[in-house]
Design a protein around this motif. Structure first.
Motif, PDB file in Angstrom:
ATOM      1  N   TYR A 154       0.137  -4.488  -8.424  1.00 45.03           N
ATOM      2  CA  TYR A 154      -0.913  -4.530  -7.411  1.00 45.03           C
ATOM      3  C   TYR A 154      -1.864  -3.334  -7.520  1.00 45.03           C
ATOM      4  O   TYR A 154      -2.456  -2.919  -6.513  1.00 45.03           O
ATOM      5  N   LYS A 176      -4.515  -7.239  -4.946  1.00 42.21           N
ATOM      6  CA  LYS A 176      -4.301  -6.811  -3.556  1.00 42.21           C
ATOM      7  C   LYS A 176      -4.949  -7.794  -2.588  1.00 42.21           C
ATOM      8  O   LYS A 176      -4.362  -8.139  -1.552  1.00 42.21           O
ATOM      9  N   ASN A 236       0.849  -1.184   0.000  1.00 50.89           N
ATOM     10  CA  ASN A 236       0.000   0.000   0.000  1.00 50.89           C
ATOM     11  C   ASN A 236       0.886   1.236   0.000  1.00 50.89           C
ATOM     12  O   ASN A 236       1.508   1.579   1.015  1.00 50.89           O
ATOM     13  N   GLN A 294      -7.611  -4.372  -7.583  1.00 58.37           N
ATOM     14  CA  GLN A 294      -8.082  -4.757  -6.256  1.00 58.37           C
ATOM     15  C   GLN A 294      -7.997  -6.267  -6.050  1.00 58.37           C
ATOM     16  O   GLN A 294      -7.767  -6.742  -4.940  1.00 58.37           O
TER      17      GLN A 294
END
Length: 907
Positions: free
Chosen positions: A430, A436, A397, A433
């Protein structure tokens, strides 16, 4: 005084004067010719003509003068002087030498200069200080790694291991400090790590139906799971498959390969669709698939060639790979440290051009990915804990990552802005979604697996994918020994039960399958020097380094190995993980494994682990493959040369011991001899059948059919609660049926000594007689029979020649004896004409390939191969209520030992 010294100083009767020496009477007196005495001294010439004498001996004089002026051996000119005339400066200053030797020393110096210039490419040899600079040192490494490729961990291993040149690589053979027992302790109780990056990788891509159809010609379902098996096809598990030449099963085996399919699914929403596609019409599916094969380097070219035959592929031109120069990086205070130094191995040996093949219809592509991946093999109960210690899930992230402070931003200037402008591979991958969520699920799974004590609690051969942090950032200052987690509660137990059945479908999805990502990961790797500079800037020394976005993210694959699953040995022995990482990251992960408590092993330790587990090791125990035949021939030559270096009284006389093949296993002759014997009737076949079947003896093969091997293994075990008459009839019929189908086959068996004894390689496996079995069952302390001493015709021939030398003439009897002994010596020297089966007092049915004292069981065990007709003869004579028993004899002994025999069912 005369009495004291035992004599007188007066002249004796011989006429000698006082103090004169007594002349030795050597028998040289004047000879009498007829009745007259001849004085030979009077007949000698009164003078010698010097010129004629020198001319007649000019050759001897020239050789003597040459020997005087030329120095012998490898000594320098100044070393020919007496020690009191030598000076230390003579080695580099010619004027320190006497004048008569300066000219010779000058020639020696010029000769040395020419040799050094030739070695250094025409320039004068540089000083050691110049050669030890990192840039020049790595240039030298590049030159030395051209003939045999180096692993990425070569420098680390070369300082601690004996290195061997095998299969085009420099491979760590064995550690310098420890024996195989230390490796066994690490494998059985701790963690044993080995660098197996020399296993070559091959990538095959194309439509699933076409791939499975073509690959089915290289395998057979009788041997077990194949490429089309559902457990392999979805990518959740990896496995080992035996490959054969195109449509040649069961003959012409090539090698076992480790197989891994790219996962079909990328998220949990596609699970139902995936199950339907795997189960139905998999041979008609047109979905594009990707397959990886890991092959032993001894059979890499053969497997690649056979894949091209199966897919009718032809080579295509591909751009040359840019050769990456190796880097030696400074650590800490600027000194090069082998603990964390990173050396990328040169690939100039055979990979300047990446091999690529495309099928004629251009829908299937075969790519050689040799040297493109690094593979570490971990064995032992602590291997799971060691991996959990070094593999930390990375944070992907970007919004939550800590940035650099203002001071660092001002100091770094434009360079930092350019770094931020560069997009990292993980930021691009990534973005979706779905990816991820997969990464988060994998991180949660790996964190929950950290509570497991051993990897044997997981599904066998499972695959786990992770994206992890750079392990160099949290490397401990000192080596530690990681222990399994001791926390046990109900939640952990429930989780273990659920995980032991299956893992989530997204556990094996990884970005490492993308070649562009792998290259990006290797290219963007931060050097060790930069990591240490960042560490030195920490406010609190010793605290964990957090680089935020600049930190490398590395995709890895974990391949689970269940270990030994045989009930006769320790369950799970040798189990662990295989760690797959991109190239260039070998030393970083290797040092993390070493500092976490892993003990490094080599090729010898890999062979020892296979012996302790009782499993065949490739290529040593695959006698029907070309790799094993080549290895056996090389070992035979080395062992014969070593044997002949010993004097005759310090080496065993194999002729008198009755050993025909002391340094190899004559499989073709063994199969041929037993093929001539009719087991069903218990006699030798007729000459017509012999000549008809001898033409096919070169096609012997190892039987790998699971159903037939299980049947043979069941016949070896003791049977209870069965009627003897019906059981014997059924058993004989079953054996005869197996013989008709596999007359030329070899059976892999496991031997376990009944009492004492350790079996070595090339030991003979023999049939016991009825008296031997009676003695064994009647006396538990009975060790086994003895082989009678054989006659050595070579020794008798030497005695006869020595006897004939003393005689004036040879009698007719001596000539006949000599010719008979010569014919016997010729027959013994030629293995092709020898009868291997009946060369001893007990019939030979097989040979041992690997033997040792198995530490987990405390007895001697071995892996051997027996001819199927010989094994059938043993099973027919076996008592129903007893375990099948054979006799084993080492090549340097006359003593036979009893051993229980079991058939290895999984090859």
């Amino acid at each position: 005084m005369d009495k004291k010294f035992g004599g007188s100083y007066k002249n004796d009767n011989s006429g000698r004067k006082r103090g004169e020496k007594r002349k030795r009477d050597d028998g040289r007196k004047e000879e009498k010719v007829g009745t007259e005495e001849v004085d030979w001294l009077a007949l000698a010439p009164r003078a010698i003509n010097v010129s004629e004498f020198a001319e007649a001996r000019v050759t001897e004089i020239n050789s003597m003068m040459k020997a005087i002026h030329s120095k012998g051996g490898t000594r320098r000119v100044f070393q020919t002087l007496p020690r009191h005339m030598r000076r230390r400066a003579m080695s580099h200053n010619i004027k320190r030498l006497p004048r008569r030797l300066r000219k010779q020393a000058e020639v020696e110096v010029q000769k040395h200069k020419r040799a050094s210039q030739k070695q250094d490419g025409g320039s004068q040899r540089k000083s050691r200080r110049y050669r030890r600079k990192p840039k020049n040192l790595l240039d030298e490494y590049q030159r030395r790694s051209r003939k045999h490729a180096w692993l990425e961990t070569h420098i680390w291993h070369a300082k601690r291991f004996h290195m061997a040149e095998k299969w085009g690589y420099k491979i760590p053979q064995q550690p310098c400090d420890k024996s195989v027992r230390a490796s066994y302790r690490a494998m059985a109780h701790h963690c044993l790590i080995q660098d197996k990056s020399y296993y070559g990788m091959i990538e095959v891509t194309g439509p699933q139906g076409s791939l499975l159809t073509c690959l089915s010609h290289l395998t057979d379902t009788d041997t077990g799971l194949t490429f089309a098996s559902a457990s392999y096809l979805n990518g959740a598990r990896h496995g080992s498959i035996m490959l054969y030449k195109h449509n040649q099963y069961p003959h012409h085996a090539i090698a076992p390969v480790d197989v891994l399919w790219k996962p079909l699914h990328q998220n949990s929403a596609e699970e139902e669709k995936v199950e339907d596609s795997v189960s139905a019409d998999k041979f008609q599916s047109t979905e594009h698939r990707q397959l990886w094969l890991w092959v032993h380097p001894s059979s890499y070219d053969a497997v690649l060639e056979e894949l091209c035959v199966a897919f009718t592929a032809v080579p295509v031109n591909k751009k040359k790979k840019k050769h990456k120069k190796m880097k030696v990086e400074k650590v800490g205070d600027g000194k090069t440290d082998d603990k964390v130094s990173d050396v990328k191995s040169g690939k100039e040996c055979d990979m300047l051009v990446q091999k690529c093949y495309v099928s004629k219809d251009c829908n299937i592509k075969i790519t050689s990915l040799k040297h493109d991946m690094v593979r570490f093999h971990l064995q032992g109960p602590n291997s799971h804990s060691v991996l959990c210690e070094i593999l930390k899930s990375a944070d992907i992230n970007t919004e939550e990552l800590p940035g650099l402070d203002d001071g660092e931003n001002k100091a770094s200037g434009d360079s930092e802005q350019s770094d931020k402008a560069d997009t990292k591979w993980w930021e691009t991958y990534y973005q979706s979604q779905a990816e991820k969520e997969i990464h988060e699920n994998q991180s949660t799974l790996w964190k929950s697996l950290g509570d497991f004590q051993r990897s044997s609690q997981l599904p066998p051969n499972c695959v786990i994918a992770l994206t992890v942090r750079d392990p160099r950032l949290f490397l401990p200052e000192k080596k530690i020994k990681v222990a399994p987690s001791g926390d046990r509660n109900d939640s952990v137990t429930e989780r273990e039960d659920s995980m032991s059945r299956h893992l989530p479908n997204t556990a094996c999805s990884s970005p490492i399958w993308d070649k562009n990502i792998r290259e990006k990961v290797s290219k963007d790797k931060m050097s060790v020097n930069d990591v240490n500079k960042k560490r030195s800037e920490l406010v609190v020394p010793g605290s964990q380094l957090n680089l935020g976005r600049q930190e490398n993210r590395v995709p890895v694959l974990l391949l689970h190995n269940p270990g030994n699953r045989d009930n006769n040995t320790q369950l799970g022995l040798g189990g662990g993980w295989d760690l797959i990482i991109p190239e260039g990251w070998g030393m970083g992960f290797w040092m993390a494994l070493v500092y976490a408590g892993g003990r490094a092993g080599g090729e010898r330790d890999s062979l020892s682990s296979a012996k302790q587990q009782g499993t065949p090791h490739f290529p040593h125990s695959y006698p029907d493959t070309q790799a094993c035949k080549q290895l056996s021939e090389n070992n035979k030559q080395e062992l014969e040369a070593k044997h002949l270096r010993y004097p005759p009284d310090k080496r065993p006389n194999f002729t008198k011991l009755g050993v025909i093949a002391p340094h190899n296993c004559p499989w073709d002759k063994l199969v041929s001899d037993w093929n001539d014997f009719d087991v069903t009737q218990g006699r030798t076949q007729t000459s017509n059948k012999q000549t008809e079947q001898k033409s096919h003896t070169q096609d012997y093969f190892v039987l790998r059919s699971r159903a037939k091997l299980n049947c043979l293994d069941k016949l070896c075990q003791p049977e209870r609660n069965s009627k003897p008459s019906n059981d014997i009839t059924t058993r004989h019929a079953l054996i005869d049926q197996l013989l008709r189908e596999n007359q030329l086959s070899l059976i892999c068996v496991n031997l376990k000594m009944v009492q004492r004894g350790v079996v070595t390689a090339f030991a003979m496996v023999c049939l016991p007689s009825n008296d031997d079995i009676k003695c064994l069952h009647g006396n538990k302390q009975y060790g086994g029979p003895l082989e009678p001493l054989h006659k050595d015709p070579q020794k008798a021939l030497k005695k006869l020649e020595k006897k004939l030398k003393t005689k004036k003439g040879d009698s007719e009897l001596d000539k006949t004896t000599k010719s008979m002994l010569l014919s016997q010596c010729e027959r013994l020297s030629d293995q092709d004409t020898m009868d291997v089966r009946n060369s001893c007092s007990r019939q030979i049915i097989g040979y041992v390939t690997e033997g040792c004292h198995r530490l987990s069981m405390g007895v001697g065990c071995a892996i051997a191969f027996c001819s199927l007709p010989g094994l059938a003869q043993l099973l027919k004579d076996k008592q129903t209520s007893k375990h099948a028993t054979v006799l084993v004899r080492n090549t340097n002994s006359l003593q036979y030992r009893f051993a229980y025999i079991d058939v290895v069912t999984k090859l």
